[in-house]
Design a protein around this motif. Sequence first.
Motif, mmCIF file in Angstrom:
data_model
loop_
_atom_site.group_PDB
_atom_site.id
_atom_site.type_symbol
_atom_site.label_atom_id
_atom_site.label_comp_id
_atom_site.label_asym_id
_atom_site.label_seq_id
_atom_site.Cartn_x
_atom_site.Cartn_y
_atom_site.Cartn_z
ATOM 1 N N ILE A 268 33.479 42.650 41.699
ATOM 2 C CA ILE A 268 33.587 43.256 40.378
ATOM 3 C C ILE A 268 35.176 44.058 40.250
ATOM 4 C CG2 ILE A 268 33.159 45.072 39.216
ATOM 5 C CD1 ILE A 268 29.483 44.405 39.285
ATOM 6 N N ASP A 269 35.115 44.690 41.438
ATOM 7 C CA ASP A 269 36.341 45.408 42.045
ATOM 8 C C ASP A 269 37.820 44.270 42.268
ATOM 9 O OD1 ASP A 269 34.919 47.524 42.864
ATOM 10 O OD2 ASP A 269 34.780 47.194 44.554
ATOM 11 N N PHE A 270 37.269 43.087 42.373
ATOM 12 C CA PHE A 270 39.034 42.296 42.416
ATOM 13 C C PHE A 270 39.120 41.860 41.129
ATOM 14 C CE2 PHE A 270 40.267 37.975 42.459
ATOM 15 C CZ PHE A 270 41.530 37.569 43.014
ATOM 16 N N ILE A 271 38.468 41.572 40.329
ATOM 17 C CA ILE A 271 38.588 41.305 38.528
ATOM 18 C C ILE A 271 39.052 42.722 37.933
ATOM 19 C CG2 ILE A 271 37.176 40.678 36.502
ATOM 20 C CD1 ILE A 271 35.541 39.266 37.490
ATOM 21 N N GLU A 272 38.581 43.973 38.550
ATOM 22 C CA GLU A 272 39.210 45.293 37.888
ATOM 23 C C GLU A 272 41.009 44.942 37.622
ATOM 24 O OE1 GLU A 272 36.051 48.358 39.158
ATOM 25 O OE2 GLU A 272 35.546 47.509 37.042
ATOM 26 N N SER A 273 41.236 44.991 39.360
ATOM 27 C CA SER A 273 42.488 45.770 40.023
ATOM 28 C C SER A 273 42.981 44.373 39.202
ATOM 29 C CB SER A 273 42.121 44.888 41.526
ATOM 30 O OG SER A 273 42.116 43.692 41.716
ATOM 31 N N HIS A 274 42.701 43.137 38.660
ATOM 32 C CA HIS A 274 43.083 42.684 37.714
ATOM 33 C C HIS A 274 43.652 43.341 36.269
ATOM 34 C CE1 HIS A 274 42.949 40.460 41.180
ATOM 35 N NE2 HIS A 274 44.168 39.538 41.073
ATOM 36 N N LEU A 275 42.527 44.044 35.656
ATOM 37 C CA LEU A 275 43.066 44.502 34.094
ATOM 38 C C LEU A 275 43.936 44.948 33.536
ATOM 39 C CD1 LEU A 275 39.227 45.436 33.974
ATOM 40 C CD2 LEU A 275 40.412 43.664 32.655
ATOM 41 N N THR A 276 44.864 44.527 32.662
ATOM 42 C CA THR A 276 46.134 45.274 32.250
ATOM 43 C C THR A 276 46.141 45.851 31.939
ATOM 44 O OG1 THR A 276 46.589 44.009 30.609
ATOM 45 C CG2 THR A 276 46.822 42.816 33.131
ATOM 46 N N ILE A 290 32.798 40.820 34.501
ATOM 47 C CA ILE A 290 32.843 41.840 35.298
ATOM 48 C C ILE A 290 31.157 42.214 34.239
ATOM 49 C CG2 ILE A 290 32.833 44.329 34.876
ATOM 50 C CD1 ILE A 290 35.808 44.229 35.657
ATOM 51 N N ASN A 291 30.551 42.481 33.054
ATOM 52 C CA ASN A 291 29.632 42.444 32.578
ATOM 53 C C ASN A 291 28.491 41.799 32.454
ATOM 54 O OD1 ASN A 291 27.808 43.278 30.399
ATOM 55 N ND2 ASN A 291 28.325 41.730 29.347
ATOM 56 N N GLU A 292 28.734 40.441 32.895
ATOM 57 C CA GLU A 292 28.264 38.970 34.168
ATOM 58 C C GLU A 292 27.115 39.596 34.870
ATOM 59 O OE1 GLU A 292 29.178 35.415 33.179
ATOM 60 O OE2 GLU A 292 28.597 35.279 31.042
ATOM 61 N N LEU A 293 28.742 39.913 36.060
ATOM 62 C CA LEU A 293 28.171 40.475 37.287
ATOM 63 C C LEU A 293 27.304 41.403 37.451
ATOM 64 C CD1 LEU A 293 31.584 39.514 38.626
ATOM 65 C CD2 LEU A 293 29.844 38.555 38.869
ATOM 66 N N GLN A 294 27.517 42.653 36.627
ATOM 67 C CA GLN A 294 27.059 44.272 36.495
ATOM 68 C C GLN A 294 25.106 43.328 36.150
ATOM 69 O OE1 GLN A 294 29.605 46.020 34.178
ATOM 70 N NE2 GLN A 294 30.211 47.800 35.502
ATOM 71 N N VAL A 295 25.656 41.883 34.910
ATOM 72 C CA VAL A 295 23.729 41.914 34.537
ATOM 73 C C VAL A 295 23.262 41.330 35.647
ATOM 74 C CG1 VAL A 295 22.278 40.836 33.145
ATOM 75 C CG2 VAL A 295 24.367 41.737 32.101
#
Length: 301
Positions: A268-276, A290-295
């Motif tokens: 999740i942290d890795f994907i969030e780091s790419h959000l613009t 991210i939502n799928e990983l959190q679920v």
Amino acid sequence: MAIELKPQNTNVITLEEFIEYAEEHVDMRNEQSLQDAAPMMKALGNNRDFLADKINEELVKLANFQEDNHYGAQVLMLGRTNKFFMRACFWPSAQDKSYKESGPESFFYYLPHDHNFNFLSVGYYGPGYKSEYYEYDHDKVIGMPGEKVDLKYIRTSQLEQGKVMLYRGKKDIHYQIPPESFSISINLMEDSLDLPRINQYRFDLENRCIHSLINRNSGPVLADIAAKVGNENTRQLLTDLGVRTTCPRTKSAIVKSLATRLPSRNQIDFIESHLTGKNDYFNAQLLHQINELQVRETSLC
């Protein structure tokens, strides 16, 4: 809707003459330029021999039959330049053997969709398929399946022999209905390196939303495979490609694929780091992941 053009041209030209004309006079990204080409498209349609001649030519070189054809049996490629290509499309009726064996979806019947390019079409043979035509604003759509779209029904029309239609990229939607008997259309198709990065959609008319993306693009699939079976060198190559590519589907697929190579606690942290922070397809895809990983994390607790 797709623009109906009925040029009253009785002249007859060859395929080579049309391609030469289009190469010199047609701007595939300009609607008026394409409309101006309608009389010449009609003149090609008036040539009742050129398609049979082309088929005969291809049959002679059967070992190399249609080498540049990426569409399959429904399409016969007629010619290609740097900015466009020509094709003949075959439209079986519901009574034809190919329809019964392959089903309607193989011919895009009953699958409302747009195009990410402009093309000009002339009814060449048979009564022609019918289409329900809709319009939408491509720029107001992010592109996620299930996303609501302001679809406007325009009318139902038929591509009969001699009629020329201009299908406008990123604007016109058509829901194709099989013709009453076997039909053929001839298409002048925009061809550009930019097209793969522009989303093309199938729509759900009943729920007035995007059903799915229908682009032909190997980038996302290759990114997924590379992440699964690649090595550290693959990871670096994917990372570099993710920086260079302008295709949002490939770019988001690379980020999601690279994330799968990390421990679950870091994904999740890795994907969030790419959000613009932009409201676009790339960010929507990452937020969905991210939502799928959190679920998934919640279900494991």
